[in-house]
Each structure stands twice: as C-alpha cells, then as structure tokens.
Motif scaffolding. Structure first.
Motif, PDB file in Angstrom:
ATOM      1  N   ALA A  57       0.825  -1.206   0.000  1.00 30.69           N
ATOM      2  CA  ALA A  57       0.000   0.000   0.000  1.00 30.69           C
ATOM      3  C   ALA A  57       0.859   1.257   0.000  1.00 30.69           C
ATOM      4  O   ALA A  57       0.541   2.246  -0.678  1.00 30.69           O
ATOM      5  CB  ALA A  57      -0.928   0.005   1.206  1.00 30.69           C
ATOM      6  N   MET A  58       1.962   1.250   0.740  1.00 27.90           N
ATOM      7  CA  MET A  58       2.817   2.432   0.786  1.00 27.90           C
ATOM      8  C   MET A  58       3.471   2.707  -0.567  1.00 27.90           C
ATOM      9  O   MET A  58       3.647   3.857  -0.966  1.00 27.90           O
ATOM     10  CB  MET A  58       3.906   2.247   1.847  1.00 27.90           C
ATOM     11  CG  MET A  58       3.393   2.216   3.285  1.00 27.90           C
ATOM     12  SD  MET A  58       2.493   3.726   3.764  1.00 27.90           S
ATOM     13  CE  MET A  58       0.784   3.134   3.633  1.00 27.90           C
ATOM     14  N   ARG A  59       3.794   1.644  -1.318  1.00 26.67           N
ATOM     15  CA  ARG A  59       4.371   1.863  -2.650  1.00 26.67           C
ATOM     16  C   ARG A  59       3.311   2.380  -3.624  1.00 26.67           C
ATOM     17  O   ARG A  59       3.592   3.263  -4.443  1.00 26.67           O
ATOM     18  CB  ARG A  59       4.978   0.560  -3.167  1.00 26.67           C
ATOM     19  CG  ARG A  59       5.689   0.747  -4.516  1.00 26.67           C
ATOM     20  CD  ARG A  59       6.171  -0.557  -5.085  1.00 26.67           C
ATOM     21  NE  ARG A  59       6.816  -0.344  -6.373  1.00 26.67           N
ATOM     22  CZ  ARG A  59       7.216  -1.314  -7.180  1.00 26.67           C
ATOM     23  NH1 ARG A  59       7.044  -2.587  -6.813  1.00 26.67           N
ATOM     24  NH2 ARG A  59       7.791  -1.047  -8.332  1.00 26.67           N
ATOM     25  N   ARG A  60       2.085   1.868  -3.497  1.00 24.58           N
ATOM     26  CA  ARG A  60       1.019   2.362  -4.388  1.00 24.58           C
ATOM     27  C   ARG A  60       0.701   3.826  -4.114  1.00 24.58           C
ATOM     28  O   ARG A  60       0.450   4.608  -5.038  1.00 24.58           O
ATOM     29  CB  ARG A  60      -0.241   1.514  -4.212  1.00 24.58           C
ATOM     30  CG  ARG A  60      -0.139   0.107  -4.787  1.00 24.58           C
ATOM     31  CD  ARG A  60      -1.518  -0.505  -4.957  1.00 24.58           C
ATOM     32  NE  ARG A  60      -2.278  -0.473  -3.729  1.00 24.58           N
ATOM     33  CZ  ARG A  60      -2.267  -1.450  -2.821  1.00 24.58           C
ATOM     34  NH1 ARG A  60      -1.513  -2.526  -3.028  1.00 24.58           N
ATOM     35  NH2 ARG A  60      -2.981  -1.362  -1.721  1.00 24.58           N
ATOM     36  N   GLY A  64       4.207   5.761  -8.031  1.00 21.77           N
ATOM     37  CA  GLY A  64       5.314   5.456  -8.927  1.00 21.77           C
ATOM     38  C   GLY A  64       6.642   6.071  -8.569  1.00 21.77           C
ATOM     39  O   GLY A  64       7.633   5.863  -9.283  1.00 21.77           O
ATOM     40  N   THR A  65       6.726   6.826  -7.475  1.00 21.70           N
ATOM     41  CA  THR A  65       7.996   7.447  -7.102  1.00 21.70           C
ATOM     42  C   THR A  65       8.922   6.483  -6.366  1.00 21.70           C
ATOM     43  O   THR A  65      10.114   6.753  -6.260  1.00 21.70           O
ATOM     44  CB  THR A  65       7.742   8.678  -6.222  1.00 21.70           C
ATOM     45  OG1 THR A  65       7.021   8.268  -5.044  1.00 21.70           O
ATOM     46  CG2 THR A  65       6.928   9.715  -6.984  1.00 21.70           C
ATOM     47  N   ARG A  66       8.408   5.376  -5.852  1.00 22.02           N
ATOM     48  CA  ARG A  66       9.223   4.389  -5.150  1.00 22.02           C
ATOM     49  C   ARG A  66       9.384   3.148  -6.009  1.00 22.02           C
ATOM     50  O   ARG A  66       8.391   2.592  -6.505  1.00 22.02           O
ATOM     51  CB  ARG A  66       8.590   4.006  -3.810  1.00 22.02           C
ATOM     52  CG  ARG A  66       8.432   5.166  -2.849  1.00 22.02           C
ATOM     53  CD  ARG A  66       7.870   4.690  -1.519  1.00 22.02           C
ATOM     54  NE  ARG A  66       7.526   5.821  -0.661  1.00 22.02           N
ATOM     55  CZ  ARG A  66       6.963   5.723   0.537  1.00 22.02           C
ATOM     56  NH1 ARG A  66       6.693   4.503   1.025  1.00 22.02           N
ATOM     57  NH2 ARG A  66       6.672   6.793   1.250  1.00 22.02           N
ATOM     58  N   LEU A  67      10.633   2.718  -6.158  1.00 22.40           N
ATOM     59  CA  LEU A  67      10.910   1.524  -6.942  1.00 22.40           C
ATOM     60  C   LEU A  67      10.764   0.247  -6.126  1.00 22.40           C
ATOM     61  O   LEU A  67      10.482  -0.813  -6.686  1.00 22.40           O
ATOM     62  CB  LEU A  67      12.325   1.595  -7.524  1.00 22.40           C
ATOM     63  CG  LEU A  67      12.611   2.794  -8.450  1.00 22.40           C
ATOM     64  CD1 LEU A  67      14.064   2.755  -8.906  1.00 22.40           C
ATOM     65  CD2 LEU A  67      11.667   2.785  -9.638  1.00 22.40           C
ATOM     66  N   ASN A  68      10.960   0.341  -4.830  1.00 20.75           N
ATOM     67  CA  ASN A  68      10.983  -0.848  -3.980  1.00 20.75           C
ATOM     68  C   ASN A  68       9.931  -0.757  -2.883  1.00 20.75           C
ATOM     69  O   ASN A  68       9.665   0.337  -2.362  1.00 20.75           O
ATOM     70  CB  ASN A  68      12.367  -1.020  -3.339  1.00 20.75           C
ATOM     71  CG  ASN A  68      13.481  -1.105  -4.375  1.00 20.75           C
ATOM     72  OD1 ASN A  68      13.424  -1.920  -5.286  1.00 20.75           O
ATOM     73  ND2 ASN A  68      14.480  -0.245  -4.243  1.00 20.75           N
ATOM     74  N   GLU A  69       9.376  -1.914  -2.529  1.00 26.09           N
ATOM     75  CA  GLU A  69       8.445  -1.991  -1.411  1.00 26.09           C
ATOM     76  C   GLU A  69       9.177  -2.127  -0.083  1.00 26.09           C
ATOM     77  O   GLU A  69       8.607  -1.792   0.963  1.00 26.09           O
ATOM     78  CB  GLU A  69       7.496  -3.175  -1.591  1.00 26.09           C
ATOM     79  CG  GLU A  69       6.530  -3.025  -2.758  1.00 26.09           C
ATOM     80  CD  GLU A  69       5.561  -4.189  -2.846  1.00 26.09           C
ATOM     81  OE1 GLU A  69       5.674  -5.119  -2.013  1.00 26.09           O
ATOM     82  OE2 GLU A  69       4.689  -4.171  -3.731  1.00 26.09           O
ATOM     83  N   GLY A  70      10.400  -2.622  -0.115  1.00 25.98           N
ATOM     84  CA  GLY A  70      11.139  -2.797   1.129  1.00 25.98           C
ATOM     85  C   GLY A  70      12.561  -3.243   0.871  1.00 25.98           C
ATOM     86  O   GLY A  70      13.054  -3.258  -0.270  1.00 25.98           O
ATOM     87  N   ASN A 131       9.760  -0.005   3.146  1.00 25.55           N
ATOM     88  CA  ASN A 131      10.367   1.207   2.590  1.00 25.55           C
ATOM     89  C   ASN A 131       9.480   2.420   2.875  1.00 25.55           C
ATOM     90  O   ASN A 131       9.004   3.110   1.961  1.00 25.55           O
ATOM     91  CB  ASN A 131      10.586   1.047   1.086  1.00 25.55           C
ATOM     92  CG  ASN A 131      11.406   2.184   0.497  1.00 25.55           C
ATOM     93  OD1 ASN A 131      12.125   2.873   1.209  1.00 25.55           O
ATOM     94  ND2 ASN A 131      11.287   2.378  -0.811  1.00 25.55           N
ATOM     95  N   HIS A 132       9.254   2.663   4.179  1.00 25.18           N
ATOM     96  CA  HIS A 132       8.388   3.786   4.568  1.00 25.18           C
ATOM     97  C   HIS A 132       8.764   4.228   5.972  1.00 25.18           C
ATOM     98  O   HIS A 132       8.766   3.419   6.911  1.00 25.18           O
ATOM     99  CB  HIS A 132       6.917   3.378   4.523  1.00 25.18           C
ATOM    100  CG  HIS A 132       5.973   4.498   4.854  1.00 25.18           C
ATOM    101  ND1 HIS A 132       5.686   5.504   3.968  1.00 25.18           N
ATOM    102  CD2 HIS A 132       5.272   4.770   5.982  1.00 25.18           C
ATOM    103  CE1 HIS A 132       4.839   6.347   4.527  1.00 25.18           C
ATOM    104  NE2 HIS A 132       4.565   5.923   5.750  1.00 25.18           N
TER     105      HIS A 132
END
Length: 509
Positions: A57-60, A64-70, A131-132
C-alpha cells in the motif's frame, strides 16, 4: 561472528512467501502438509499478511515514485556461535534481527523470520524492512548501503556479546537522552530506558533509586564476574520489566550497557556523586542568614508568594496530548489481541463516543480539573492560615499584661506581671500544639488534593490526545473504503490488472 547482506525488494510478498514456505519441492511439500520453514518470527504488525499489505500500500500511494516496497537484511551466524538445536539461540537471533532493523531504519516497520534449514546448518535471519518512514512519511532516505549495514551490525554484535572480526573501536560514553531516539516509540527498550531514567532523576542516592525502580515496575539484577587470570571482579547491571507493547505480557530483560552508559552502575553512581557535589556547593555558596530583630508576636506576617502558583499556569491544549493518542489505541488493540478478545469493547466504544461528541467530553473533563483545583487551593489556603500566628489571642495577652501595670503597689504589679506571663506561656503552648496537629492534617489534604488535580489533568490529556487523531483515523478509513470499492468495481466489470513484469528472483542463502 555474523555476516550480513542487504538487498532491495520490489515485491515483498514474493520474498515473504519464500521465507515462509521455501521454493521448489520444499515449497510444494510445505503447502501439501500445511507446514512452513519458520523457526521463529516477530514484527511490528499483527500478522505477516498485514505487513505485506502495508508495504504494498505504501508503494502504491507513492504513485510510482518508489521503486521498492522494502529491503531485506540477511544475517547468518556460525554453528559455534549459535546452535540451531537451541531454542534460546533461535530466540536470540530473532531479537538480534529486530534490533538490527531498528539500527538501520529506526522509524520503519519490519518483520523478522529465523531459519535453521540452510545447507550449512547455520542459524540465519531474513529481516524485511518496509520502505516507509512512519515519522517523515517518506521512503527510507539512507542507511541501506552495505558499508553502513556492516558497521551497524559490528557495533550491535559487540553490544550483544557476539564476536566481531577486527579491533574493537574506542567506545564513547553514551547517554540515554542521545540513545532513546534510536529506538521506536513503542519499543521495549525505549519504555524501559525512560522508566530507569525517570527513577534516577527522582532519586538522590542509591537507596532511593532502588525504591523508585520498584514503583515503576522495574527489577534490577546485579551480576558479578571474576577474571580467572587477573582476579579482577566486574559488576554488571540488567533491568527487567513488563513489555506493555509486546504480544504477551511477559517480562523482558535488557543489559544496562545496551541501553546507555549513564544507566549502568558506574553511570548511576557518577550521577549521584555529581548531584551531591552540586548540593554541597549550593550550601557553601548560600548567604549567611540575617539576624532579624525581635518583633511583637501580634505583628502581621508578610504575604509570601504561593509556591504552587505554577499550577495555575497550566492551560488545556490539544497539542499537549497529541503525542499519546495513537499509543493508547495501539496498546488497547494489542492487549485485546493478547487476551484473545475483540478490541471493539466498551472501552473502545467510549473512545469512539468521545470522538463523536468531543465538546461534551472535554467539558466534563474540564469540570473535573476545575473541581480538583478548587479543592487543592482551598486546602492550601487553610494550611497557610494555620501557619500564621494568632493575633487576637496574643493581643489579649499583651492587654492583660499591660493591665497589671495599673496596680497601685509594686507587689501587686509584680504578681500581675507574673500571672500574665504564665498565662501567655500556657496558652501559647496549647496553641502551638493544636496548630501543629492541624498543619499536619492540612498538609495531608494538600498532597491528596494535588494528586487528584494531577490525575484529573492526566485523564484530560489522554482524552484530548485520543480525540486529536480521530479525524485522521476517519480519513484513513474513508480512503481504504474507496480503494476497496474501486477494486470490487473492477472485478465486477471483468477488468483484469496486467501482470507485473517484476519476477520473484530467489536468492540463495
């Protein structure tokens, strides 16, 4: 000695599935038999699925500014240091992985999984970090490079008693004021360190410090070790207390040196010595008391400023309690889950009711605070009155003594003076005894009323804090409902989400 490796994770779900079930034949067998390869696990969410959904959810939301979820941290120990057959070693590895995650990204949620089925038979950890950053609301800015992770792993290994290759660097003295920010707000280390620091600050010597620790539900354990070669004896401290934010209400232990140097035995003793030297310096620098001339006891005492005037300065403000609202809600939910009960109970309904009618709840709490203040000030005024002399009675004694001067012969005047003096001494002694008794009772009422006033203010702060985040919680729920409805609408019209081009690249251990 432990080895570390860090890698980015575009897809956390795929990697978490691998750490739970494995791959190939191992994965098929675990699915068929309903088993997994997890030796131990712990994390900041309720379940693994909650953590996976949070990362996605944090990547969505980043659009599109984050390439990785963690990110995934892998830590492995040799069989000589940690044994896969020892439950204590497995739990120790799990806790170490969690602490290393907080060293790399203190404000990011994480999930730790321990394995013992590797090819080399080593105990190793897969620690996934979201990654948040919960404080800044952005992605993890720095600290995920291999050099930084290795340096923090070596430092933590030394603190936890693991061997490290290379010379040990000179250690600077740390203070809890500096170290506390490295732990999460709901971490056990921060809770324990705050309790120990508060107990130290409220004590003047070691005996008072031990009593203050008991009041705060902290146990102090002292361990003595003697070097067989040199015969030197070393003393180490460790603190033990209940973990309010953990999944269970069991007591947990931390070495004092792992918290901060000023909370160890040497640091506490140095603190009390410095405090004592400061008191002695104040006594030496204090001015010599001025000898005042005798004044009649009927004189009116000068009005002294109230020592409790600072209590009237306190003003109710939602910003004073905004830092604890989320802590109270999480603690209530965690406690309910530990007891196996739904958190939607009467207490939770009261919080919701307070959020729906904030003006009424705040008005009631303000009435409690005002009533407690009135009771305190009334008892304080009564105490001040008892501390002043009795001008009426003393003036009457002086009048009686003066009346003796009107006697016609010297013998009569002498007898009148002696009678007046004896009467004055007897009445003064009785008044002093009564004043002492009433003053003690008044002081007791002052302390009780002050406690009631502070308790009322604490309840008001807690309620205001719970209400301050109610709007934010409602907005968050609205966004979740909107996303869920959009997803259901896509499923009804038969729209299929294109399959991600990312592939689950499995990394060997």
């Amino acid at each position: 000695m432990s080895t570390t490796h860090i890698q980015p994770l575009p897809n956390v779900r795929g990697r978490m599935s691998y750490t739970e079930l494995g791959e190939g034949k191992k994965r098929t067998r675990n699915i068929r038999e309903g088993t997994n390869r997890i030796a131990a696990q712990m994390g900041d969410m309720g379940t693994r699925e909650d953590f996976i959904r949070f990362c996605s959810a944090m990547r969505r939301q980043s659009q599109g500014t984050r390439l990785n979820e963690g990110y995934e941290l892998r830590v492995s120990w040799s069989p000589e240091e940690l044994s896969k057959d020892s439950p204590e070693d497995i739990q120790r590895a799990c806790e170490y992985g969690y602490l290393l995650c907080k060293e790399v990204a203190p404000n990011a949620p994480c999930w730790v999984t321990v394995h013992t089925d590797g090819e080399g038979g080593c105990v190793h950890v897969h620690a996934t970090i979201a990654n948040h950053d919960l404080v800044s609301g952005t992605a993890i800015a720095h600290g995920t490079d291999h050099a930084t992770v290795k340096r923090k792993n070596d430092q933590l290994s030394r603190e936890m008693g693991f061997t490290v290759v290379g010379p040990e660097p000179a250690k600077e003295k740390t203070t809890w004021a500096e170290r506390k920010e490295q732990f999460g707000i709901e971490s056990f280390e921060r809770l324990l360190g705050n309790r120990v620091e508060d107990a130290r600050n409220h004590a003047s010597n070691m005996a008072e410090f031990l009593e203050e620790l008991k009041i705060r539900d902290v146990e102090l354990t002292e361990t003595r070790k003697v070097d067989k070669k040199t015969g030197e004896e070393t003393v180490g401290w460790s603190y033990k207390s209940h973990d309010l934010y953990g999944k269970s209400k069991r007591k947990r232990r931390r070495r004092a040196s792992n918290l901060a140097d000023d909370l160890t035995r040497e640091g506490i003793e140095a603190y009390f010595e410095e405090k004592q030297r400061g008191l002695e310096a104040q006594e030496q620098d204090a001015p010599v008391p001025e000898v005042l001339p005798d004044v009649p006891e009927t004189a009116e005492p000068e009005e002294q400023p109230s020592t409790d005037s600072a209590l009237d300065v306190y003003d109710l403000d939602q910003s004073d309690v905004s830092e604890m609202a989320s802590d109270l809600q999480r603690a209530h939910i965690h406690r309910s889950r530990e007891e196996g009960k739904p958190f939607m109970d009467e207490r939770y309904q009261q919080i919701v009711e307070a959020g729906n009618h904030p003006d009424e709840q705040l008005a009631k709490l303000r009435e409690d605070v005002d009533a407690a203040r009135r009771e305190f000030h009334a008892s304080k005024e009564a105490l001040d009155t008892l501390q002043s002399p009795y001008p009426g009675l003393l003036a009457g004694m002086h009048v009686f003594a003066k009346a003796g001067c009107n006697a016609k012969d010297p013998v009569s005047r002498m007898m009148a003076d002696m009678t007046a003096m004896m009467l004055r001494m007897m009445i003064k002694q009785a008044l002093d005894e009564e004043a002492r008794r009433q003053r003690e009772e008044a002081e007791k009422r002052v302390y009780e009323s002050r406690k009631n006033m502070w308790d009322a203010e604490k309840r008001l702060k807690a309620a205001e804090k719970a209400l301050s985040n109610e709007d934010e919680r409602e907005e968050h729920l609205k966004r979740e409902r909107a996303q869920r409805r959009a997803k259901e609408a896509e499923q009804r019209v038969g729209v299929r989400t294109p399959r991600s081009a990312d592939k689950d690249t499995q990394f060997g251990e």
